[in-house]
Design an enzyme around this catalytic site. Sequence first.
Site, short mmCIF file in Angstrom:
data_model
loop_
_atom_site.label_atom_id
_atom_site.label_comp_id
_atom_site.label_asym_id
_atom_site.label_seq_id
_atom_site.Cartn_x
_atom_site.Cartn_y
_atom_site.Cartn_z
N GLN A 16 24.00 15.83 79.79
CA GLN A 16 23.07 16.29 78.80
C GLN A 16 23.39 16.14 77.37
O GLN A 16 22.72 15.57 76.61
CB GLN A 16 22.49 17.64 79.10
CG GLN A 16 21.30 18.24 78.25
CD GLN A 16 21.07 19.55 78.58
OE1 GLN A 16 20.26 20.11 77.90
NE2 GLN A 16 21.49 20.00 79.56
N GLU A 137 27.46 23.43 79.70
CA GLU A 137 26.71 24.17 79.02
C GLU A 137 27.13 25.81 78.79
O GLU A 137 27.36 26.24 77.67
CB GLU A 137 25.31 24.26 79.70
CG GLU A 137 24.33 25.26 79.27
CD GLU A 137 23.87 24.92 77.59
OE1 GLU A 137 23.77 25.96 76.72
OE2 GLU A 137 23.80 23.92 77.20
N ASP A 166 24.64 22.31 75.28
CA ASP A 166 24.45 20.69 75.39
C ASP A 166 23.63 20.12 74.57
O ASP A 166 23.89 19.44 73.60
CB ASP A 166 24.01 20.52 76.88
CG ASP A 166 24.74 20.46 77.93
OD1 ASP A 166 26.11 19.92 77.67
OD2 ASP A 166 24.82 20.98 79.18
N GLY A 241 17.95 40.81 62.89
CA GLY A 241 17.29 40.49 61.42
C GLY A 241 17.15 41.73 60.70
O GLY A 241 17.28 42.90 61.19
N GLY A 242 16.78 41.85 59.64
CA GLY A 242 16.35 42.79 58.69
C GLY A 242 15.19 43.60 59.04
O GLY A 242 14.94 44.64 58.71
#
Length: 407
Positions: A16, A137, A166, A241-242
Amino acid sequence: MKALEGVRVLDMTHVQSGPSCTQILAWLGADVIKLEAPTGDITRQQLRDLPDVDSLYFTMLNCNKRSITLNLKSDRGKEIFTELVRDADVLVENFAPGAIDRMGFTWERLQELNPGLVFASIKGFGPGRYENFKAYEVVAQAMGGAMSTTGFEDGPPTAIGAQIGDSGTGIHLVAGILAALLQRAGTGKGQRVTVAMQEAVLNLTRVKLRDQQRLAHGPLPEYPNDHFGDEVPRSGNASGGGQPGWAVRCAPGGPNDYIYVIVQPPVWAPIANLIGKPELAEDPDWATPAARLDKLDKMFALIEQWTEQHNKFEVMDRLNALNVPCGPIMSTRELIEDETLAELGAVVEVEHPQRGTFKTVGCPIKLSDSPVEVLTSPGLGEHNSAIYGSLGIDAGELKDLKAAGVI
């Protein structure tokens, strides 16, 4: 004219990570020649859904390529490979470390044959302790930081469904190859391009390294976790995140009947009104992000009481009307049947000579002057006559080479 028209890629990749890279190059217009052993890429036979037909594993990673077969363990095979290298702009491989060298084609030898060659490789790891370890993977996910930060706090490290080890490494290699081709336009020289799967995953996990350093200054308030040690914890569906986000349940309650909702400060009042709690927009215990920070679980539980009464696409429309960032959890079935994705060419139907048709992903990179048509993967050795014929090998010799096991 396609963006990479005139660029010839000798594709020695398999499985892959490498094929995902060379397929992008083919979609962008390069002439990608997939060089396979006479027995073929192993994925032609893996996970077959139809007997004696190339698997979807293979077809979905090798569209728009041409295929030739060659036994590189034979002397004549090595001679032919030498001619192929001389005629290539890019050589891509993802063999185990040292495999190409053992065939007699070190980087120094390849440079002698073709000084302009871009030689691109995917390896599991960079030089050093891990260099010769096998990588797959989920091994790359494990050693690149993805698994330790995926899952819920009270559960085990978890693999993610996206193939960041991959295909994620493959797209990194595309960037390196294109950079090397651009530099070659000025210098006339090719160069070595290498991407390690561990490092590609690490690059995609960089926000967790950000948070690892922030931990030195105390707990991470945007995480839903109650306890923090000296490592970034698994944080379930927290946004990372924020702005706080979470996946909340929707009707009718199936395994993927969820929608991911992000609560930015300006949208709290509209959300409170929508869910039937308008008083929370002014309540000092709820009105500000700081006030809500220690009860994010309660906030999303309130939102969920409303979303459970509607299906996820209805919720998406209602929230988007209020400018609330959100996204329904789309199952693989919903994605493959989605009309919008089909119209965009993100999911395409391809004609295949044995299986009839199959669906696959389209090219995610859109160039206004280089449109992509996704074509079926090649049969094993389908282009032997055309490509070897261009090297001066006639039909009689091809027949002899096949009988001798060279192709």
